[in-house]
Design a protein around this motif. Structure first.
Motif, PDB file in Angstrom:
ATOM      1  N   LYS A  51       0.634   3.873  -3.116  1.00 30.00           N
ATOM      2  CA  LYS A  51      -0.150   4.909  -2.908  1.00 30.00           C
ATOM      3  C   LYS A  51       0.914   6.213  -2.655  1.00 30.00           C
ATOM      4  CE  LYS A  51      -3.647   5.317  -0.183  1.00 30.00           C
ATOM      5  NZ  LYS A  51      -4.619   5.192   1.209  1.00 30.00           N
ATOM      6  N   GLU A  55       0.907  -1.377  -0.016  1.00 31.87           N
ATOM      7  CA  GLU A  55      -0.061   0.246   0.018  1.00 31.87           C
ATOM      8  C   GLU A  55       0.889   1.176  -0.043  1.00 31.87           C
ATOM      9  OE1 GLU A  55      -3.728   1.819   2.483  1.00 31.87           O
ATOM     10  OE2 GLU A  55      -2.782   0.082   3.105  1.00 31.87           O
ATOM     11  N   GLU A  99      -9.385  -0.886   0.698  1.00 29.99           N
ATOM     12  CA  GLU A  99     -10.497  -0.673   0.043  1.00 29.99           C
ATOM     13  C   GLU A  99     -11.133   0.513   0.769  1.00 29.99           C
ATOM     14  OE1 GLU A  99     -12.173  -4.137  -2.554  1.00 29.99           O
ATOM     15  OE2 GLU A  99     -12.485  -4.737  -0.426  1.00 29.99           O
ATOM     16  N   ARG A 100     -11.287   0.476   2.101  1.00 31.00           N
ATOM     17  CA  ARG A 100     -11.845   1.592   2.694  1.00 31.00           C
ATOM     18  C   ARG A 100     -11.017   2.729   2.525  1.00 31.00           C
ATOM     19  NH1 ARG A 100     -12.609  -2.552   6.622  1.00 31.00           N
ATOM     20  NH2 ARG A 100     -10.882  -1.922   7.860  1.00 31.00           N
ATOM     21  N   ARG A 101      -9.742   2.625   2.385  1.00 26.09           N
ATOM     22  CA  ARG A 101      -9.031   3.824   2.490  1.00 26.09           C
ATOM     23  C   ARG A 101      -8.616   4.317   1.021  1.00 26.09           C
ATOM     24  NH1 ARG A 101      -6.570   0.747   6.173  1.00 26.09           N
ATOM     25  NH2 ARG A 101      -4.967  -0.398   4.886  1.00 26.09           N
ATOM     26  N   GLY A 102      -9.597   3.749  -0.120  1.00 31.06           N
ATOM     27  CA  GLY A 102      -9.529   4.478  -1.451  1.00 31.06           C
ATOM     28  C   GLY A 102      -8.986   3.663  -2.443  1.00 31.06           C
ATOM     29  N   LEU A 103      -8.504   2.558  -2.374  1.00 29.50           N
ATOM     30  CA  LEU A 103      -7.874   1.909  -3.271  1.00 29.50           C
ATOM     31  C   LEU A 103      -8.802   0.868  -3.862  1.00 29.50           C
ATOM     32  CD1 LEU A 103      -4.039   0.850  -2.468  1.00 29.50           C
ATOM     33  CD2 LEU A 103      -4.900   2.139  -4.412  1.00 29.50           C
ATOM     34  N   GLU A 104      -9.010   0.799  -5.142  1.00 32.25           N
ATOM     35  CA  GLU A 104      -9.975  -0.180  -5.745  1.00 32.25           C
ATOM     36  C   GLU A 104      -9.306  -1.370  -6.169  1.00 32.25           C
ATOM     37  OE1 GLU A 104     -12.461  -1.073  -9.923  1.00 32.25           O
ATOM     38  OE2 GLU A 104     -11.409   0.857  -9.880  1.00 32.25           O
TER      39      GLU A 104
END
Length: 294
Positions: free
Chosen positions: A105, A101, A267-272
């Motif tokens: 990111k 991650e 996913e909750r932190r914005g990654l698909e």
């Protein structure tokens, strides 16, 4: 991505082969250590597909006993990326959620300033007190540590929460889809048990004995957790074989669960994230991923 024992390396190597030997960057926090081969599941034989060697990086780049961390990983990963050609596009493969991650990111990391008084106080606390302090400080949405029974990791995590930070390096984010191998829980559990049996029969105990001789102290190995903790303690006579196996098997199952928690948190932190149901043939799974890229 994917939890342990889902066959990530085999799939990534075959996807690389289909893409014209795309370089693979490891996203594993323990495969960086030389000599820690069986316990970390490097599976280096997988990096040859139909007789073609697949280039890989960020494996065997640190000495066992060192304290490799996310700061060094981002530095090393971007150093590799800076010298690779644009095509074929590199593949990032690993199960260490924080490493993957952070690289994907582009986390701006800062260094934690040293506080010897705090470190001394924490080092004198029992494990239960360290765990209580960590759970008090961590945010609700944060995933747990990979090894919450590891005092060294607990101390470092607490320090990063309460100590001031120095200015650090901002790394650019990476583009590209993120796939994860979505293996049913019961299948994962069966694979973990079979793989553990194979590793123990395949020389993991001898590997750890060699590492003990090389490092000269059991503490660094125990601090790495999972296989290196429990097998080291077995070699030192703390457990019998059966007790060691059961404790280690349970710890790996718990680790797999935490990996899935981290993936859902991404996913909750914005990654698909794109789930892939792997087949028994990793080449077929790689073709499935390739079709999604098209």
């Amino acid at each position: 991505m994917g939890p342990t024992a889902t066959g990530k390396t085999a799939v990534a190597a075959r996807l690389s082969f289909l893409l014209g030997t795309a370089p693979i960057l490891s996203g594993d926090s323990r495969q960086v250590y030389r000599g820690m081969d069986i316990g970390t599941g490097k599976d280096l034989s997988e990096y040859v597909v139909e007789g073609v060697p697949i280039p890989y990086y960020l494996i065997d780049i640190a000495e066992p006993g060192e304290r490799y961390n996310i700061h060094r990983y981002l530095r090393d990963a971007h150093a590799v990326l800076s010298r690779l050609p644009v095509r074929p596009t590199p593949i990032l493969c690993g199960g260490s959620g924080l490493y993957v991650e952070a690289l994907r990111k582009g986390y701006p990391l800062s260094g934690t300033k040293e506080d010897r008084a705090l470190r001394s106080r924490l080092e004198n606390l029992p494990l239960e007190a360290l765990q209580k302090e960590w759970y008090r400080l961590k945010k609700e949405e944060e995933a747990d540590l990979d090894d919450p029974k590891n005092p060294r990791r607990l101390i470092r995590a607490i320090e990063q929460k309460v100590m001031p930070h120095a200015e650090g390096t901002a790394y650019p984010p990476l583009s590209g889809p993120v796939f994860y191998l979505d293996v049913p829980r019961e299948v994962r559990r069966e694979r973990i048990t079979r793989r553990l049996e194979a590793r123990l029969e395949g020389g993991m105990i001898d590997e750890i004995k060699r590492l003990l001789e090389r490092i000269g102290s059991p503490e660094p190995l125990i601090a790495y957790g999972l296989e290196y903790r429990f097998v080291t303690e077995y070699v030192l006579g703390k457990y019998g074989y059966e007790e060691m196996f059961k404790k280690l098997e349970t710890a790996i199952h718990q680790f797999s669960k935490r990996q899935m928690t981290w993936i859902r948190g991404m996913e909750r932190r914005g990654l698909e994230l794109i789930p892939i149901k792997p087949s028994e043939d990793p080449l077929e799974t790689a073709r499935n991923i390739l079709s999604r890229l098209d």
